[in-house]
Design an enzyme around this catalytic site. Sequence first.
Site, PDB file in Angstrom:
ATOM      1  N   ARG A 187       0.839  -1.186   0.000  1.00 33.58           N
ATOM      2  CA  ARG A 187       0.000   0.000   0.000  1.00 33.58           C
ATOM      3  C   ARG A 187       0.874   1.236   0.000  1.00 33.58           C
ATOM      4  NH1 ARG A 187      -3.627   0.224   5.184  1.00 33.58           N
ATOM      5  NH2 ARG A 187      -4.097   2.236   4.210  1.00 33.58           N
ATOM      6  N   GLY A 196      -3.053   4.681  -2.552  1.00 32.77           N
ATOM      7  CA  GLY A 196      -3.842   3.491  -2.841  1.00 32.77           C
ATOM      8  C   GLY A 196      -3.134   2.210  -2.470  1.00 32.77           C
ATOM      9  N   HIS A 197      -3.517   1.117  -3.144  1.00 35.75           N
ATOM     10  CA  HIS A 197      -3.021  -0.213  -2.825  1.00 35.75           C
ATOM     11  C   HIS A 197      -2.578  -0.943  -4.095  1.00 35.75           C
ATOM     12  CE1 HIS A 197      -5.913   1.019   0.279  1.00 35.75           C
ATOM     13  NE2 HIS A 197      -5.209   0.292   1.124  1.00 35.75           N
ATOM     14  N   VAL A 198      -1.767  -1.987  -3.899  1.00 35.73           N
ATOM     15  CA  VAL A 198      -1.329  -2.833  -5.009  1.00 35.73           C
ATOM     16  C   VAL A 198      -1.762  -4.270  -4.715  1.00 35.73           C
ATOM     17  CG1 VAL A 198       0.614  -3.639  -6.393  1.00 35.73           C
ATOM     18  CG2 VAL A 198       0.669  -1.344  -5.384  1.00 35.73           C
ATOM     19  N   LYS A 218      -2.200  -1.812  -9.531  1.00 33.10           N
ATOM     20  CA  LYS A 218      -2.067  -0.678  -8.617  1.00 33.10           C
ATOM     21  C   LYS A 218      -3.348   0.142  -8.662  1.00 33.10           C
ATOM     22  CE  LYS A 218       1.318   2.926  -7.437  1.00 33.10           C
ATOM     23  NZ  LYS A 218       2.621   3.525  -7.848  1.00 33.10           N
ATOM     24  N   TYR A 241       4.484  -7.955 -12.669  1.00 27.61           N
ATOM     25  CA  TYR A 241       4.593  -8.474 -11.306  1.00 27.61           C
ATOM     26  C   TYR A 241       6.031  -8.881 -11.016  1.00 27.61           C
ATOM     27  CZ  TYR A 241       4.098 -11.735  -7.385  1.00 27.61           C
ATOM     28  OH  TYR A 241       4.239 -12.396  -6.188  1.00 27.61           O
ATOM     29  N   ALA A 242       6.633  -8.248 -10.016  1.00 27.38           N
ATOM     30  CA  ALA A 242       7.985  -8.597  -9.568  1.00 27.38           C
ATOM     31  C   ALA A 242       7.840  -9.479  -8.333  1.00 27.38           C
ATOM     32  CB  ALA A 242       8.787  -7.339  -9.253  1.00 27.38           C
ATOM     33  N   ASP A 268      14.091   9.526  -8.382  1.00 26.21           N
ATOM     34  CA  ASP A 268      13.763   8.991  -7.055  1.00 26.21           C
ATOM     35  C   ASP A 268      14.274   7.557  -6.912  1.00 26.21           C
ATOM     36  OD1 ASP A 268      12.772   9.120  -4.486  1.00 26.21           O
ATOM     37  OD2 ASP A 268      10.727   8.553  -5.044  1.00 26.21           O
ATOM     38  N   GLU A 317      13.571   1.186  -2.051  1.00 28.89           N
ATOM     39  CA  GLU A 317      12.134   0.925  -2.050  1.00 28.89           C
ATOM     40  C   GLU A 317      11.536   0.960  -3.452  1.00 28.89           C
ATOM     41  OE1 GLU A 317      12.965   3.086   1.906  1.00 28.89           O
ATOM     42  OE2 GLU A 317      13.780   2.965  -0.125  1.00 28.89           O
TER      43      GLU A 317
END
EC number: 2.7.11.1
Length: 206
Positions: free
Chosen positions: A39, A43-45, A60, A110-111, A154, A158
């Site tokens: 998240r 939002g969320h994944v 996502k 998708y990783a 960036d 992460e």
Amino acid sequence: MAIAQTNSQQQEKVSSEASAGEKKRWTLSDFDIGKPLGRGKFGHVYLAREKRSNHIVALKVLFKSQLQQSQVEHQLRREVEIQSHLRHPNILRLYGYFYDQKRVYLILEYAAKGELYKELQKCKYFSERRAATYVASLARALIYCHGKHVIHRDIKPENLLIGAQGELKIADFGWSVHTFNRRRTMCGTLDYLPPEMGMWLTIETK
């Protein structure tokens, strides 16, 4: 909901459908939604499966209200425009997007092994060989981006993901720009800002 693995042929099918652009109009009903993967601020994944090809993706989900409240709609449009045109084995693919009244959905590669940051926390440290492999992969991806006049702005653990075969992939192009000029913008994540940004020096790459 159990979601099966797929092969490269299925991946190419989703990619070709996404590149069809105007011909394919994605909707949420095109996907089986699986477990949450993470998240973020907007939002969320989720792990998801595209029903037609059975290809596994990361979906996502961003909330329009939060994007509007933070006034970052233009940033999202730029992210989609840039990432959808990048093709490199060490850059996370953006296959397409769609939206409804309340949400925007990004269809991402998708990783399977998640964030480099979490992997480093788990391992405590990487071997020299593994670290060198990651650095070389990152360098190749950045050289490719800069050749396309794209600056990520960036880069941090992460925002680096690990694929099923252990390959590194740059993700999250929210701060990225496509430019032919030098930039003086103060942006990115404070903990990872290089000294020259703090001193307001001209930068060309990050």
